[in-house]
Write an enzyme that holds these catalytic residues in place. Structure first.
Site, PDB file in Angstrom:
ATOM      1  CB  SER A 201      -0.937   0.013   1.209  1.00 26.44           C
ATOM      2  OG  SER A 201      -0.193  -0.092   2.420  1.00 26.44           O
TER       3      SER A 201
ATOM      4  CG  ASP B  75      -1.504   5.851   7.874  1.00 24.81           C
ATOM      5  OD1 ASP B  75      -0.347   5.389   7.969  1.00 24.81           O
ATOM      6  OD2 ASP B  75      -2.505   5.152   7.660  1.00 24.81           O
TER       7      ASP B  75
ATOM      8  CG  HIS C 285      -0.540   3.979   4.477  1.00 23.29           C
ATOM      9  ND1 HIS C 285      -1.086   3.345   5.570  1.00 23.29           N
ATOM     10  CD2 HIS C 285      -0.211   3.010   3.601  1.00 23.29           C
ATOM     11  CE1 HIS C 285      -1.086   2.040   5.366  1.00 23.29           C
ATOM     12  NE2 HIS C 285      -0.559   1.812   4.177  1.00 23.29           N
TER      13      HIS C 285
END
Length: 486
Positions: A190, A363, A366
């Site tokens: 991701s 986050d 990320h």
């Protein structure tokens, strides 16, 4: 910006200045480079677009249509214009239905516009090539070769048991098959995957999530094809078919960037990770590709409150480095490179590069679109393969926040941080070793523009006079440029 307005604007911007035509019942037209075919899916017709509803079964006269129509239905969509309706494939037949278009052999950029979905992937010639579209009425695109006279597009892989829908599609010829650019394939999780919408406006909001794989195209003349996806592991990449899909599109001498470890650490043993990485590396090499191994990025938990890096578990990075050394392939220690950059710019700026989850919480791993672009830049700067990276080096600067080079009597400076820098150019004039006078020119160096890099400021520095020193001071930077260093 309202997402419906944005989607319509995206279409307009993409098609402006290009000769566009719709498919017809006449003999298939030969397509020249730049020609575009426009398909509007659903029952509502839009001027200039070929309407394709659920009953449009492929036949040779039209040169387009669905492979089967029993499992296709018209469906509404929440966008405007061509994005106001769609066709939907029924859940249990998602992998069986394709939309086929007759095309002369060549390279084609295909843009697909989703209907109302949660997650959807798109296959070409039976192999997923666009992974995990995560937004309704949004564009995803890929450039692929067509060699057999027909393009086959399918909707597949997302969340099991969901309907997938297609609102519109454009097919633009970009050249002959032999015009194909060398590729960089990204294989990762991701932190590297693509997020939507693909296009955002400046300033980039911190809640606009980004992956470094989707931002890499800015820093290379190669074509970047992103096969990274959320939650992915090296083992999963091998076992769920993504490796085979990537190899289908790869050609000899293409680059393959392999970056796993974050999810692997939580789901498999060191032995399993090493075995899976070996499988990917050997498969790429056996098919003539050039593998590059990249370690995982650090998290905010790896830093103290004042931005000092404290070391961390590097998510099997030592195994990746050992494999790269054993196989004689390039290894990029992204964990260390990114940690050094984050420590250099400080915690406030580092946090500004991370994704603000739905405007609620930062986050810790990320990145937002800005941060993903910075990581992509750092990766490409670390790639010294000829023809791979188009990023300029730091010139005579010893500070990774600043690129600086002098050409003749001009100094060119570029800020590589996400915030403006207040600097001053100081010219010191010497006689017999003593400063007789100085000239100071304060200036603001704008923050690095991830989507449009190259915010370079040029300053006149009279180095040709001899015995002069030039300093750039401010924000902790003190860089001496004299006749011996330019």
């Amino acid at each position: 910006m309202n997402k419906k307005i944005f989607a319509a604007l995206t279409l307009a911007l993409m098609l402006s200045g290009t000769y566009c035509f719709a498919a017809s019942s006449d003999e298939p037209k030969s397509m020249q480079t730049g020609d575009v075919m426009l398909f509007d899916f659903g029952s509502i017709s839009e001027d200039g677009w070929q309407t394709v509803d659920a009953s449009s079964k492929y036949n040779k006269n039209t040169g387009y249509g669905f492979s089967m129509i029993s499992f296709v239905e018209n469906a509404p969509a929440s966008g405007n214009g061509v994005l106001s309706d769609s066709v939907r494939t029924k859940k249990h037949m998602n992998d069986k239905v394709t939309f086929n278009t007759d095309l002369p052999p060549g390279m084609y950029e295909v843009s697909v516009y989703s209907g109302d979905i949660k997650y959807m992937s798109v296959s070409f010639e039976g192999h997923p090539a666009i992974l995990n579209i995560d937004r309704s009425t949004t564009e995803a695109r890929v450039e692929i070769p067509v060699t057999d006279g027909q393009l086959n597009v399918g909707l597949c892989r997302g969340i099991s048991g969901m309907d997938f829908s297609l609102a519109a599609m454009t097919i633009k010829r970009t050249g002959d098959v032999d015009s194909r650019k060398k590729r960089i394939f990204v294989c990762g999780d991701s932190t590297a995957s693509s997020y939507y919408p693909l296009t955002v406006y400046q300033p980039i909001p911190d809640d606009c999530r980004g992956g470094w794989g989707q931002m890499m195209q800015t820093y290379t003349d190669c074509y970047v094809h992103n096969f990274a996806s959320s939650g992915q592991t090296a083992k999963g990449f091998c076992e769920n078919g993504t490796l085979d899909d990537m190899l289908f599109f790869m050609q000899p001498e293409d680059y393959v960037m392999i970056s796993f470890g974050i999810n692997d650490k939580m789901s498999c043993s060191e032995e399993e990770f090493e075995q899976s990485m070996n499988t990917i590396i050997n498969s790429v090499k056996q098919n003539g590709g050039i593998p590059i191994i990249i370690s995982a990025i650090p998290t905010l938990d790896d830093f103290s409150d004042d931005g000092i890096y404290g070391g961390a578990d590097e998510c099997y990075a030592s195994i990746s480095e050992k494999l790269a050394e054993a196989e004689g392939i390039k290894y990029i220690d992204l964990h260390s490179i990114a940690a050094q950059y984050f420590e250099l710019i400080g915690m406030e700026q580092t946090i500004s590069l991370h994704w603000n989850q739905w405007n609620t919480v930062t986050d810790k791993i990320h990145l937002n679109r800005n941060g993903a672009g910075q990581i992509a830049r750092l990766i490409m700067e670390a790639c010294d393969e000829p023809g791979l990276s188009n990023t300029a080096d730091y010139g005579i600067s010893t500070d990774k926040r600043l690129k600086c080079r002098s050409i003749d009597n001009n100094m060119y400076i570029e800020n590589m941080t996400p915030q403006d820098m207040q600097l001053a150019l100081v010219t010191a004039y010497y006689t017999n070793g003593d400063i007789i006078r100085t000239e100071t020119t304060p200036f603001t160096l704008p923050a690095y523009d991830v989507l449009n890099p190259g915010n370079v400021i040029g300053l006149y520095a009279p180095l040709s006079l001899g015995n002069n020193n030039i300093y750039i001071v401010g924000s902790g930077i003190c860089l001496s440029l004299d006749n011996n260093t330019h």
